[in-house]
Design a protein around this motif. Structure first.
Motif, PDB file in Angstrom:
ATOM      1  N   TYR A  51       2.894 -36.569-134.378  1.00  0.00           N
ATOM      2  CA  TYR A  51       3.511 -35.481-133.622  1.00  0.00           C
ATOM      3  C   TYR A  51       2.894 -35.285-132.244  1.00  0.00           C
ATOM      4  N   THR A  52       2.003 -36.191-131.801  1.00  0.00           N
ATOM      5  CA  THR A  52       1.509 -36.112-130.432  1.00  0.00           C
ATOM      6  C   THR A  52       2.246 -37.079-129.511  1.00  0.00           C
ATOM      7  N   ALA A  77       0.052 -30.058-131.890  1.00  0.00           N
ATOM      8  CA  ALA A  77       0.618 -31.021-132.841  1.00  0.00           C
ATOM      9  C   ALA A  77       0.300 -30.629-134.280  1.00  0.00           C
TER      10      ALA A  77
END
Length: 347
Positions: free
Chosen positions: A129-130, A115
């Motif tokens: 972004y995870t 990420a």
């Protein structure tokens, strides 16, 4: 015009080199863990490079480089041609040890490291972004068993050692019932009830997390002392009552200020006179210039959460007073998961 001093030390990019290559250390560490090096050398095992090569099924060259790298990082010791786990690796990096820390390393390597490749996009878009906002409610909203296992193994690794440190700086003797809000696998209640035998505790977390906590509680042989109750501390109008100490460990930094303040108001409403809430976090200094562990954990919240960030003790103190707590104190803590505890007292 004065001449420059002849003793002036030239400015060098050495520190920048250390920052730039930090991932070398992490990936060497993570690779050794993943390939099973520390388990191979467990219980005082000592092997040569050639023996490690054969046991792990890797060629001499990578075995030699890996062993040198891990020794340089303080993870291995060497006597003559033989390598063994350092005391640190033996205590925390061998699977099955009581305070195994490998779950945290594996989570970082498999979920957060990829990420962080998107950090520029995260800075520009202000989104995590995870996980995927819009299709998931939060990073905790997933039915993928591998993701759940990785995350809660990670948090258990981190929380266990932090709970041990908390028991050294805060005396739970005056309390009888502990509520761990967002307590996950139950690391805090397990450690604290082991240390303070008069204490009983409850993990309060989402329904799908409860089974994970119950397994850990059973493994610790603390059934009847620690239990798990399902709930959502953001959505539920109130927290469970009947507790005189509430723990919030690495919870508030997952959310924005409004959410954090709302949770502290619920804590205040649930606590009796003489009760306390304990906020265990990596705390920023008042100037928000460090320490690095807290500041960089804040950056990690950028890729992990929608609104989370790391806060200072002064910020938490103000929230607590506004929520109706009568007094605030801050206790320093030396732990992997927290550098301080902000204590809110009910008068």
């Amino acid at each position: 015009m004065p001449k420059p001093s002849q003793n002036t030390t030239p400015l060098l990019p050495t520190h920048l080199m250390q920052l730039a290559t930090g991932f070398w250390s992490f990936k060497t560490f993570a690779g050794a863990l993943e390939i099973g090096l520390f388990d191979l050398l467990a219980a005082g095992g000592e092997l040569t490079m050639e023996e490690v090569s054969a046991e792990l099924g890797i060629a001499h060259r990578p075995a030699d480089l890996l062993l040198a790298g891990c020794a340089s990082l303080g993870l291995l010791d060497k006597s003559g041609p033989r390598y063994r786990n350092s005391a640190l690796a033996e205590e925390f990096l061998v699977q099955g040890r009581p305070y195994y820390f490998g779950g945290y390393i594996r989570y970082l390597d498999r979920r957060e490291y990829p990420a962080w490749q998107h950090i520029v996009e995260a800075l520009r878009t202000n989104r995590p972004y995870t996980w995927t906002p819009g299709t998931q409610e939060s990073l905790f909203d997933t039915e993928d068993p591998e993701t759940l296992r990785l995350f809660w193994d990670c948090m258990h690794s981190l929380s266990t050692s932090t709970a041990r440190a908390l028991a050294e700086v805060y005396d739970f003797t005056p309390h009888t019932r502990l509520l761990d809000v967002g307590g996950g696998s139950g690391a805090y209640p397990v450690e604290l009830c082991r240390r303070f035998s008069h204490l009983t505790a409850t993990v309060f977390d989402l329904p799908h997390v409860g089974d994970l906590a119950r397994r850990r509680i059973a493994e610790a042989k603390l059934d009847g002392t620690v239990d798990a109750v399902a709930g959502d501390f953001n959505r539920d109008p109130a927290l469970p009552g009947g507790y005189d100490v509430i723990v919030l460990s690495s919870v508030l930094h997952d959310w924005d200020e409004e959410t954090g303040r709302a949770l502290l108001r619920k804590c205040r409403a649930a606590l009796p006179g003489g009760g306390v809430v304990l906020i265990c976090e990596l705390l920023l200094n008042d100037e928000r210039t460090g320490p690095p562990a807290a500041a960089l954990m804040g950056m990690n919240m950028l890729v992990e959460t929608e609104g989370g960030k790391n806060y200072s003790a002064a910020e938490y103190g103000a929230w607590l007073l506004d929520a109706g707590f009568s007094r605030v104190e801050v206790l320093p803590l030396d732990a992997a998961g927290a550098n301080g505890v902000v204590v809110g007292h009910v008068g």
